[in-house]
Design a protein around this motif. Structure first.
Motif, PDB file in Angstrom:
ATOM      1  N   UNK A 121      48.654  39.214  33.962  1.00  0.00           N
ATOM      2  CA  UNK A 121      50.108  39.752  33.808  1.00  0.00           C
ATOM      3  C   UNK A 121      49.760  40.609  32.487  1.00  0.00           C
ATOM      4  N   UNK A 122      49.161  40.250  31.397  1.00  0.00           N
ATOM      5  CA  UNK A 122      49.395  40.569  30.647  1.00  0.00           C
ATOM      6  C   UNK A 122      48.567  42.438  30.139  1.00  0.00           C
ATOM      7  N   UNK A 123      46.997  42.447  31.238  1.00  0.00           N
ATOM      8  CA  UNK A 123      47.261  43.706  31.601  1.00  0.00           C
ATOM      9  C   UNK A 123      47.039  44.192  32.499  1.00  0.00           C
ATOM     10  N   UNK A 124      47.698  44.115  33.637  1.00  0.00           N
ATOM     11  CA  UNK A 124      48.470  44.714  34.471  1.00  0.00           C
ATOM     12  C   UNK A 124      47.544  46.250  35.632  1.00  0.00           C
ATOM     13  N   UNK A 125      46.128  45.602  34.905  1.00  0.00           N
ATOM     14  CA  UNK A 125      45.372  46.634  35.702  1.00  0.00           C
ATOM     15  C   UNK A 125      44.482  46.707  37.196  1.00  0.00           C
ATOM     16  N   UNK A 126      44.328  45.108  37.581  1.00  0.00           N
ATOM     17  CA  UNK A 126      43.784  44.969  38.903  1.00  0.00           C
ATOM     18  C   UNK A 126      42.690  45.559  38.834  1.00  0.00           C
ATOM     19  N   UNK A 127      41.597  45.171  37.974  1.00  0.00           N
ATOM     20  CA  UNK A 127      40.309  46.124  37.212  1.00  0.00           C
ATOM     21  C   UNK A 127      39.270  45.212  37.878  1.00  0.00           C
ATOM     22  N   UNK A 128      38.914  44.284  37.467  1.00  0.00           N
ATOM     23  CA  UNK A 128      37.893  43.046  36.810  1.00  0.00           C
ATOM     24  C   UNK A 128      37.714  42.518  37.871  1.00  0.00           C
ATOM     25  N   UNK A 129      38.452  42.334  38.897  1.00  0.00           N
ATOM     26  CA  UNK A 129      37.262  41.297  40.268  1.00  0.00           C
ATOM     27  C   UNK A 129      36.825  42.134  40.929  1.00  0.00           C
ATOM     28  N   UNK A 130      37.221  43.737  40.820  1.00  0.00           N
ATOM     29  CA  UNK A 130      36.734  45.021  41.845  1.00  0.00           C
ATOM     30  C   UNK A 130      35.325  44.969  41.339  1.00  0.00           C
ATOM     31  N   UNK A 131      35.458  45.374  39.891  1.00  0.00           N
ATOM     32  CA  UNK A 131      34.187  45.968  38.899  1.00  0.00           C
ATOM     33  C   UNK A 131      33.156  44.317  39.235  1.00  0.00           C
ATOM     34  N   UNK A 132      33.325  43.142  38.731  1.00  0.00           N
ATOM     35  CA  UNK A 132      32.863  41.972  39.152  1.00  0.00           C
ATOM     36  C   UNK A 132      32.078  42.247  40.065  1.00  0.00           C
ATOM     37  N   UNK A 133      32.729  42.615  41.875  1.00  0.00           N
ATOM     38  CA  UNK A 133      31.819  42.802  42.517  1.00  0.00           C
ATOM     39  C   UNK A 133      30.912  43.777  42.415  1.00  0.00           C
ATOM     40  N   UNK A 134      31.476  44.789  41.762  1.00  0.00           N
ATOM     41  CA  UNK A 134      30.523  46.094  42.033  1.00  0.00           C
ATOM     42  C   UNK A 134      28.937  45.216  41.022  1.00  0.00           C
ATOM     43  N   UNK A 135      29.431  45.228  40.173  1.00  0.00           N
ATOM     44  CA  UNK A 135      27.949  44.443  39.449  1.00  0.00           C
ATOM     45  C   UNK A 135      27.312  43.228  40.340  1.00  0.00           C
ATOM     46  N   UNK A 136      27.645  42.869  40.861  1.00  0.00           N
ATOM     47  CA  UNK A 136      26.829  41.299  41.564  1.00  0.00           C
ATOM     48  C   UNK A 136      26.422  42.149  42.730  1.00  0.00           C
ATOM     49  N   UNK A 137      26.731  43.429  43.851  1.00  0.00           N
ATOM     50  CA  UNK A 137      26.804  44.254  44.300  1.00  0.00           C
ATOM     51  C   UNK A 137      27.191  43.133  45.569  1.00  0.00           C
ATOM     52  N   UNK A 138      28.260  42.844  46.268  1.00  0.00           N
ATOM     53  CA  UNK A 138      28.821  42.193  46.909  1.00  0.00           C
ATOM     54  C   UNK A 138      29.880  42.667  47.659  1.00  0.00           C
ATOM     55  N   UNK A 139      29.789  42.963  48.977  1.00  0.00           N
ATOM     56  CA  UNK A 139      31.651  43.193  49.436  1.00  0.00           C
ATOM     57  C   UNK A 139      32.851  42.470  48.706  1.00  0.00           C
ATOM     58  N   UNK A 140      34.180  43.469  48.659  1.00  0.00           N
ATOM     59  CA  UNK A 140      34.832  42.699  47.777  1.00  0.00           C
ATOM     60  C   UNK A 140      36.008  43.292  49.241  1.00  0.00           C
ATOM     61  N   UNK A 141      37.488  42.204  49.339  1.00  0.00           N
ATOM     62  CA  UNK A 141      38.654  43.301  49.004  1.00  0.00           C
ATOM     63  C   UNK A 141      39.476  42.842  48.579  1.00  0.00           C
ATOM     64  N   UNK A 142      40.402  43.750  48.513  1.00  0.00           N
ATOM     65  CA  UNK A 142      41.349  43.043  47.398  1.00  0.00           C
ATOM     66  C   UNK A 142      43.356  43.507  47.940  1.00  0.00           C
ATOM     67  N   UNK A 143      43.390  43.140  47.341  1.00  0.00           N
ATOM     68  CA  UNK A 143      45.533  42.781  47.695  1.00  0.00           C
ATOM     69  C   UNK A 143      45.345  42.264  49.127  1.00  0.00           C
ATOM     70  N   UNK A 144      44.919  40.978  49.513  1.00  0.00           N
ATOM     71  CA  UNK A 144      44.384  40.300  50.246  1.00  0.00           C
ATOM     72  C   UNK A 144      45.693  39.422  50.349  1.00  0.00           C
ATOM     73  N   UNK A 145      46.199  39.502  51.453  1.00  0.00           N
ATOM     74  CA  UNK A 145      47.219  38.392  52.042  1.00  0.00           C
ATOM     75  C   UNK A 145      47.676  37.148  52.914  1.00  0.00           C
ATOM     76  N   UNK A 146      46.141  37.310  53.882  1.00  0.00           N
ATOM     77  CA  UNK A 146      46.300  36.699  54.368  1.00  0.00           C
ATOM     78  C   UNK A 146      44.740  36.129  54.835  1.00  0.00           C
ATOM     79  N   UNK A 147      44.263  35.443  54.811  1.00  0.00           N
ATOM     80  CA  UNK A 147      43.327  34.482  55.154  1.00  0.00           C
ATOM     81  C   UNK A 147      43.137  34.272  57.147  1.00  0.00           C
ATOM     82  N   UNK A 148      41.834  35.328  58.272  1.00  0.00           N
ATOM     83  CA  UNK A 148      42.006  35.313  58.857  1.00  0.00           C
ATOM     84  C   UNK A 148      41.495  34.216  59.386  1.00  0.00           C
ATOM     85  N   UNK A 149      39.748  33.954  59.028  1.00  0.00           N
ATOM     86  CA  UNK A 149      38.825  33.054  59.724  1.00  0.00           C
ATOM     87  C   UNK A 149      38.345  33.388  58.352  1.00  0.00           C
ATOM     88  N   UNK A 150      36.816  32.056  58.451  1.00  0.00           N
ATOM     89  CA  UNK A 150      36.235  31.937  57.309  1.00  0.00           C
ATOM     90  C   UNK A 150      35.091  30.771  57.448  1.00  0.00           C
TER      91      UNK A 150
END
Length: 264
Positions: A121-150
């Motif tokens: 709420x202080x930066x409002x960029x919605x960037x850090x999580x996706x950038x972390x995934x890119x630096x780790x080279x792992x798949x990611x999904x943003x704006x998730x509002x439901x987990x169907x299965x895991x």
């Protein structure tokens, strides 16, 4: 399953002040708390833990006082808190923050799922999580509002509606998801967990600990390509208004006066 939740300590945005000359938020001007979106991320991890069995660790980057938020996270159901703290981490933009967080993840190792809020709420960029995934080279999904299965190998999620469409993504672990506030209703911590949170040991990580993964030039202010040149607080605009009473004659008189004024 090992789950890591990324949280950020933010100031109360209803009370915080801005240092317009330096182009930064004056974080000392208001009490700090866990970023509201990250509380939903934590609840998501705790729900998976309760349903399938998992260990939930919480990682934050900040000054020593951010330990308070990690104790709050423990009270809300986390198993451990990890504080990434060093004066050299200060002044980091989203890129340097993500680089530092991803280095800490590599240092800690062995996480199947990383969960974060969609934004702070202080930066409002919605960037850090996706950038972390890119630096780790792992798949990611943003704006998730439901987990169907895991399970231990895959996670399937549904994203919120964007441009009239929802997206269902099945990703191989390890993976990262950024969740919205619609994914759950966070539960309040119990008194018992609050009392226990005062006694836990918070693990601390410094830049020296991460020397195999990141250099001083890649973190903090030095590693930040983004610089804020100026902050402007919008002036309050006073708006004129009319009170229209449920009286035809009064309404007619107002309209006539307005019309006369326009003719002049």
């Amino acid at each position: 399953m090992n789950i890591l939740v990324l949280v950020k300590e933010v100031p109360d945005m209803t009370k915080v002040k801005f240092d317009c000359e330096r182009g930064v938020v004056d974080r000392s001007s208001a009490e700090s708390e866990i970023n509201p979106f990250d509380i939903n991320a934590l609840q998501t991890a705790v729900n998976i833990k309760n349903q399938f069995g998992a260990t939930v660790s919480v990682l934050t980057m900040g000054p020593p006082k951010a330990e308070k938020s990690l104790r709050d996270a423990y009270a809300r159901g986390a198993d451990e808190g990890i504080l990434l703290t060093d004066k050299k981490f200060g002044g980091a933009d989203t890129c340097a923050t993500a680089m530092t967080l991803s280095s800490a993840v590599k240092y800690l190792g062995n996480f199947d799922l990383i969960v974060c809020g969609e934004k702070s709420v202080d930066g409002d960029t919605a960037q850090v999580g996706a950038e972390v995934a890119e630096f780790l080279d792992i798949p990611h999904a943003y704006y998730v509002d439901k987990i169907i299965d895991t399970n231990s190998e895959h996670i399937t999620v549904e994203t919120e509606e964007i441009c009239g469409s929802k997206q269902i993504r099945k990703m191989k672990m390890p993976a990262l998801i950024g969740v919205t506030k619609n994914i759950n209703f966070p539960k309040l911590p119990t008194v018992n967990r609050k009392l226990k949170s005062m006694l836990i040991d918070v693990k601390k990580i410094s830049l020296e600990d991460l020397s195999l993964y990141i250099s001083e030039e890649s973190t903090g202010f030095k590693g930040s390509p983004t610089k804020v040149s100026k902050i402007e607080i919008p002036r309050a605009i006073k708006r004129e208004s009319l009170i229209i009473r449920d009286d035809y004659n009064t309404f007619k008189e107002i309209i006539q006066n307005k019309t006369k004024g326009a003719r002049r």
